[in-house]
Design an enzyme around this catalytic site. Structure first.
Site, PDB file in Angstrom:
ATOM      1  N   CYS A   9       1.521  -1.507  -0.035  1.00 25.83           N
ATOM      2  CA  CYS A   9      -0.248  -0.153  -0.700  1.00 25.83           C
ATOM      3  C   CYS A   9       0.651   1.114  -0.385  1.00 25.83           C
ATOM      4  O   CYS A   9       1.904   1.110  -0.227  1.00 25.83           O
ATOM      5  CB  CYS A   9      -0.524   0.170   0.846  1.00 25.83           C
ATOM      6  SG  CYS A   9      -0.075   0.007   2.736  1.00 25.83           S
ATOM      7  N   ASN A  12       2.349   1.410   4.677  1.00 22.85           N
ATOM      8  CA  ASN A  12       2.114   0.114   4.911  1.00 22.85           C
ATOM      9  C   ASN A  12       2.591   0.282   6.301  1.00 22.85           C
ATOM     10  O   ASN A  12       2.610  -0.638   7.396  1.00 22.85           O
ATOM     11  CB  ASN A  12       4.421  -0.296   4.360  1.00 22.85           C
ATOM     12  CG  ASN A  12       4.405  -1.790   5.311  1.00 22.85           C
ATOM     13  OD1 ASN A  12       5.713  -2.004   5.754  1.00 22.85           O
ATOM     14  ND2 ASN A  12       3.147  -3.056   4.840  1.00 22.85           N
ATOM     15  N   CYS A  14      -2.102   1.033   7.392  1.00 30.78           N
ATOM     16  CA  CYS A  14      -2.861   0.272   7.747  1.00 30.78           C
ATOM     17  C   CYS A  14      -3.291  -0.558   6.740  1.00 30.78           C
ATOM     18  O   CYS A  14      -3.442  -1.881   7.266  1.00 30.78           O
ATOM     19  CB  CYS A  14      -3.710   1.480   7.521  1.00 30.78           C
ATOM     20  SG  CYS A  14      -3.514   2.718   8.235  1.00 30.78           S
ATOM     21  N   ARG A  15      -3.472  -0.365   5.475  1.00 29.53           N
ATOM     22  CA  ARG A  15      -4.554  -1.536   4.290  1.00 29.53           C
ATOM     23  C   ARG A  15      -2.928  -2.877   4.474  1.00 29.53           C
ATOM     24  O   ARG A  15      -3.470  -3.681   4.421  1.00 29.53           O
ATOM     25  CB  ARG A  15      -4.134  -0.895   2.900  1.00 29.53           C
ATOM     26  CG  ARG A  15      -5.768  -0.101   3.638  1.00 29.53           C
ATOM     27  CD  ARG A  15      -5.460   0.415   1.459  1.00 29.53           C
ATOM     28  NE  ARG A  15      -4.071   1.463   2.014  1.00 29.53           N
ATOM     29  CZ  ARG A  15      -3.802   2.137   0.342  1.00 29.53           C
ATOM     30  NH1 ARG A  15      -5.442   2.273  -0.510  1.00 29.53           N
ATOM     31  NH2 ARG A  15      -3.147   3.066   0.315  1.00 29.53           N
ATOM     32  N   SER A  16      -1.862  -3.152   3.834  1.00 29.36           N
ATOM     33  CA  SER A  16      -1.557  -3.648   3.447  1.00 29.36           C
ATOM     34  C   SER A  16      -0.212  -4.666   4.861  1.00 29.36           C
ATOM     35  O   SER A  16      -0.810  -5.773   5.254  1.00 29.36           O
ATOM     36  CB  SER A  16       0.209  -3.588   2.980  1.00 29.36           C
ATOM     37  OG  SER A  16       1.149  -2.728   3.314  1.00 29.36           O
ATOM     38  N   ASP A 126      -8.401   3.925   0.974  1.00 27.42           N
ATOM     39  CA  ASP A 126      -7.097   3.934   1.624  1.00 27.42           C
ATOM     40  C   ASP A 126      -8.210   5.457   3.186  1.00 27.42           C
ATOM     41  O   ASP A 126      -8.620   6.205   2.976  1.00 27.42           O
ATOM     42  CB  ASP A 126      -6.476   5.865   1.375  1.00 27.42           C
ATOM     43  CG  ASP A 126      -5.242   6.271   2.086  1.00 27.42           C
ATOM     44  OD1 ASP A 126      -4.920   5.662   3.291  1.00 27.42           O
ATOM     45  OD2 ASP A 126      -4.907   7.211   1.460  1.00 27.42           O
TER      46      ASP A 126
HETATM   47  P1  4NP Z   1      -1.806   2.433   4.067  1.00 27.40           P
HETATM   48  O1  4NP Z   1      -2.552   4.077   4.598  1.00 27.40           O
HETATM   49  O2  4NP Z   1      -0.935   3.480   3.130  1.00 27.40           O
HETATM   50  O3  4NP Z   1      -2.863   1.923   4.005  1.00 27.40           O
HETATM   51  O4  4NP Z   1      -1.109   2.010   5.112  1.00 27.40           O
HETATM   52  C1  4NP Z   1      -2.275   5.156   5.193  1.00 27.40           C
HETATM   53  C2  4NP Z   1      -1.218   5.720   6.053  1.00 27.40           C
HETATM   54  C3  4NP Z   1      -0.185   6.712   5.942  1.00 27.40           C
HETATM   55  C4  4NP Z   1      -0.411   7.495   4.806  1.00 27.40           C
HETATM   56  C5  4NP Z   1      -1.238   7.533   4.244  1.00 27.40           C
HETATM   57  C6  4NP Z   1      -2.136   6.327   3.722  1.00 27.40           C
HETATM   58  N1  4NP Z   1      -0.294   9.123   5.058  1.00 27.40           N
HETATM   59  O5  4NP Z   1      -0.472   9.634   4.158  1.00 27.40           O
HETATM   60  O6  4NP Z   1       0.607   9.279   5.800  1.00 27.40           O
END
Ligand code: 4NP
Length: 161
Positions: A9, A12, A14-16, A126
């Site tokens: 993602c 790294n 939340c989703r992945s 997201d």
């Molecule tokens: P992820 O979520 O890609 O599912 O881990 C996010 C985590 C951090 C951010 C965006 C999405 N950020 O903008 O910091």
């Protein structure tokens, strides 16, 4: 040789990591730990070294899944190290493809939602800037996708015997 899966993602956190830990949960439930290995990474370096987001961790624990891991950034070397690379959304997908050294590597990259059998969403949304419901949707969507993915991997392994 175990089949190696990499979930990717943006951050790294939340989703992945959710996909990785949900997949490991299903793999353990079915006693397949010696046949499939999972890891996760982010296309960005924003959160390198951080544990999974606490809101994501709370949503996963409501489904009985603990989130373990530490964020790392996706790199070109991951193409050689993994059999299949699962992008959570289309932006992740194109950022991964942009680093692919060859056509063979490009063919290793798939969208996670391609493996859903119940949800019709095309991307894992997201959840970072939204409320708690977004995190719950991610878990339910990933449970669906991981079940489909597990069936796919087992089929691939049968076919290569
Ligand atoms: P992820 O979520 O890609 O599912 O881990 C996010 C985590 C951090 C951010 C965006 C999405 N950020 O903008 O910091």
């Amino acid at each position: 040789m175990p089949y190696k899966l990499l979930f990717v993602c943006l951050g790294n956190i939340c989703r992945s990591p959710s996909a990785e830990n949900i997949m490991n949960h299903l793999i353990a439930q079915q006693g397949l730990g010696d046949r499939i290995l999972c890891d996760s990474a982010g296309t960005s370096s924003y959160h390198v070294g951080s544990p999974p987001d606490r809101r994501m961790t709370a949503a996963a624990s409501m489904r009985g899944i603990a989130l373990k891991g530490q964020a790392r950034q996706f790199s070109k070397a991951d193409f050689a190290a993994f059999d299949l690379i699962l992008a959570m959304d289309r932006e992740n997908y194109s950022n991964i493809l942009a680093l692919a050294p060859s056509d063979r590597d490009r063919h290793k990259v798939r969208l996670m939602c391609d493996f859903c059998t119940r949800f019709t969403l095309q991307e894992v949304p997201d959840p970072y800037y939204g409320g708690p419901e977004g995190f719950n949707i991610v878990i339910d969507l990933l449970l669906d996708a991981c079940e489909g993915l597990l069936a796919f991997v087992l089929q691939e392994q049968e076919a290569s015997l």
